[in-house]
Write an enzyme that holds these catalytic residues in place. Structure first.
Site, PDB file in Angstrom:
ATOM      1  N   HIS A 102       0.884  -1.143   0.040  1.00 30.72           N
ATOM      2  CA  HIS A 102      -0.022  -0.072  -0.006  1.00 30.72           C
ATOM      3  C   HIS A 102       0.946   1.293  -0.080  1.00 30.72           C
ATOM      4  CE1 HIS A 102      -3.352   2.708   1.064  1.00 30.72           C
ATOM      5  NE2 HIS A 102      -2.480   3.359   1.775  1.00 30.72           N
ATOM      6  N   ASP A 181     -16.090   1.985   6.661  1.00 30.57           N
ATOM      7  CA  ASP A 181     -15.079   3.037   6.142  1.00 30.57           C
ATOM      8  C   ASP A 181     -15.754   3.940   5.185  1.00 30.57           C
ATOM      9  OD1 ASP A 181     -12.474   4.048   6.092  1.00 30.57           O
ATOM     10  OD2 ASP A 181     -12.772   3.792   3.883  1.00 30.57           O
ATOM     11  N   ARG A 188     -15.923  11.991   7.537  1.00 29.85           N
ATOM     12  CA  ARG A 188     -14.581  12.737   7.947  1.00 29.85           C
ATOM     13  C   ARG A 188     -14.329  13.847   6.809  1.00 29.85           C
ATOM     14  NH1 ARG A 188     -10.481   8.272   7.505  1.00 29.85           N
ATOM     15  NH2 ARG A 188      -9.053   9.886   8.131  1.00 29.85           N
ATOM     16  N   SER A 203      -8.783   3.328   8.875  1.00 32.30           N
ATOM     17  CA  SER A 203      -9.109   3.615   7.521  1.00 32.30           C
ATOM     18  C   SER A 203      -8.423   2.767   6.246  1.00 32.30           C
ATOM     19  CB  SER A 203      -9.287   4.791   7.067  1.00 32.30           C
ATOM     20  OG  SER A 203      -9.820   5.121   5.944  1.00 32.30           O
ATOM     21  N   LYS A 207      -9.057  -1.653   4.933  1.00 31.19           N
ATOM     22  CA  LYS A 207      -9.427  -2.173   3.750  1.00 31.19           C
ATOM     23  C   LYS A 207      -8.453  -3.243   3.329  1.00 31.19           C
ATOM     24  CE  LYS A 207      -9.753   2.255   2.789  1.00 31.19           C
ATOM     25  NZ  LYS A 207      -9.894   3.556   2.332  1.00 31.19           N
TER      26      LYS A 207
HETATM   27  N1  URA Z   1      -6.628   7.040   2.607  1.00 30.40           N
HETATM   28  C1  URA Z   1      -7.615   6.183   3.369  1.00 30.40           C
HETATM   29  O1  URA Z   1      -7.880   5.363   2.794  1.00 30.40           O
HETATM   30  N2  URA Z   1      -8.026   6.807   4.383  1.00 30.40           N
HETATM   31  C2  URA Z   1      -7.621   7.692   4.849  1.00 30.40           C
HETATM   32  O2  URA Z   1      -8.019   7.935   6.129  1.00 30.40           O
HETATM   33  C3  URA Z   1      -6.726   8.375   4.328  1.00 30.40           C
HETATM   34  C4  URA Z   1      -5.991   8.064   3.250  1.00 30.40           C
END
Ligand code: URA
Length: 468
Positions: A102, A181, A188, A203, A207
């Protein structure tokens, strides 16, 4: 017999059978700087996913978390609760070690197209769930969709079938995966509560972990194009994510990498794929050396954490072999074809590339390129048509920038700095101004910046967090 469906966790949490919970009590506790229990966090996350807790209460709770912070144990509980808020990909059916990478996002960051097939060629499975262009940063899915026919929205069953066949698949998030999320991130975004290390960590990781990963390599960007500009914030987030993912059972490292200039020479959609395929084909253009090196370092860690090498250095060597012997390219083409993409587009990449307008930007002055505002360069790419202003807008597969000069290069006035590809001529003026404003020229050569400045393993992450 194996079930044919992916999993949904409906197990009760401790405390769930005790007194009923109320969102107002959890909000007040966090507002007053209390530590939330796992049951309280899971209650809020489930309420977000099912939308049974009103948005105003979720917003107030997020703001309380933003203002008063979350302890490590709370962040771990939040990550796991979010991971478990929807369907999860059952990676055990792949019968291979699963790894992923990631990146916190950057300009010209196309390492996914290299590391996924490299890891697959090394015998690992890569269930990669990726994102779209966001702000000044490009999106892996938008780039892949530049290939005619490439489908990013696969069902989990199709996702599994592609990984079984090709070792890797790169897809978009399904609506059933981590629904909490989707609700919390959108809130957010609207309530000024994005920039919280704990909320960002949960977050991102929820995922990634919903894909059932055994190992994860995080590429945390630093420098002028990074999502987190301050170095101490980037280090803290990296350490937090490593410690949290490890506590949730996934072997994880974070590699702190330079984003003080675009990675490689291309930033856009189709042109980034072409640069990646050049490297997968064993070519070594000098302007792509940083991209090649970073991809091999990240893949080396994936191969090591996935148990296919006894060190990250040995993993690097194995990764490099897959570029030399063509096995990574074979895996990449197999994955593209299995996801519906027409690989013949790569037979004549220049012929396929049909931008609406092309402009060669020349240097107005002589000197060393001392610094680049990479975020501004990312906005230039976006404004040419390669990115989007609002979620859901289409992007231009052919838009982007080919950079001919790098930080530290000596440039003579009149030399080409970059070639811009736009949807149409009217989109050229703003990006030209952005690029010209983003480059700082100097009479002296700048100091070199390290591509990788630090690596957080689990022990280093825990020690770092203990010291802050
Ligand atoms: N990318 C995400 O998936 N979540 C966040 O909170 C910030 C960047």
């Amino acid at each position: 017999m194996q079930s044919n469906s992916h999993t949904q966790d409906a197990s009760p949490v401790s405390g769930e059978t005790a007194a009923p919970m109320h969102a107002i009590d959890v909000i007040r506790k966090k507002r007053d700087r209390g530590s939330l229990s796992e049951a309280e966090i899971r209650f809020m996350v489930r309420g977000a996913a099912s939308e049974s807790i009103p948005m105003e209460q979720l917003s107030a709770w997020l703001m309380a978390c933003w203002l008063n912070g979350l302890a490590l144990e709370e962040i771990r509980a939040l990550t796991v609760a979010m991971r478990d808020s929807g369907v999860k990909f059952d990676s055990s059916r792949l019968e291979k070690v699963t790894v992923d990478k990631h990146s916190t996002g950057g300009v010209g960051d196309k390492t996914s197209f290299l590391v996924a097939p490299i890891a697959a060629a090394c015998g690992l499975a890569v269930p990669m769930i990726s994102g779209r262009a966001l702000g000044h940063t490009g999106g892996t899915l938008d780039k892949l969709e530049a290939i005619p026919g490439y489908r990013t929205a696969l069902t989990l069953e199709e996702f599994e079938a592609v990984i079984v066949e090709c070792g890797a698949a790169i897809v978009s998030q399904t609506p059933a995966l981590v629904p909490a999320d989707r609700v919390l991130y959108a809130l957010r975004d609207r309530t000024g509560t994005v920039e919280s290390p704990g909320l960002i960590c949960a977050s991102i990781l929820s995922k990634k972990l919903a894909a059932g990963l055994n190992a994860l390599v995080l590429d945390v960007k630093t420098g002028s194009g990074a999502f987190l500009r301050k170095r101490e914030d980037a280090d803290y987030l990296a350490a937090l994510m490593v410690a949290t993912a490890e506590a949730a059972g996934t072997r994880t490292v974070a590699v702190m990498t330079d984003m003080s200039q675009p990675l490689g020479h291309a930033a856009g959609n189709w042109i980034e794929l072409v640069e990646s395929v050049d490297l997968l084909s064993g070519k070594r253009p000098s302007q792509s050396e940083d991209l090649r090196e970073l991809s091999l370092i990240l893949a080396g860690w994936m191969v090591y954490l996935g148990g296919k090498a006894s060190s990250a250095e040995e993993g690097y060597g194995k990764a490099e072999t897959t570029l030399r012997d063509g096995s990574a390219l074979k895996h990449f083409y197999a994955m593209v074809a299995a996801q519906g993409g027409d690989v013949s587009a790569f037979d004549d990449p220049a012929g396929f590339h049909k931008p609406g307008a092309t402009f060669v930007l020349k240097a107005k002055q002589t000197g060393w390129i001392a610094a680049m505002d990479t975020t501004a360069l990312g906005w230039a790419v976006q404004r040419l048509g390669a990115g989007r202003e609002k979620a859901g807008e289409p992007v231009d597969a052919h838009a982007g920038i080919d950079f001919h000069k790098r930080r530290g290069d000596f440039v003579t006035a009149g030399e080409p700095l970059a070639t811009l590809y736009a949807t149409n001529e009217s989109l050229l003026a703003e990006p030209i101004a952005l690029i010209e404003g983003a480059l700082t020229f100097s009479g002296v050569a700048p100091e070199a910046v390290m591509l990788v400045s630090r690596v957080f393993t689990r022990d280093e992450a825990v020690a770092f967090l203990g010291a802050v």
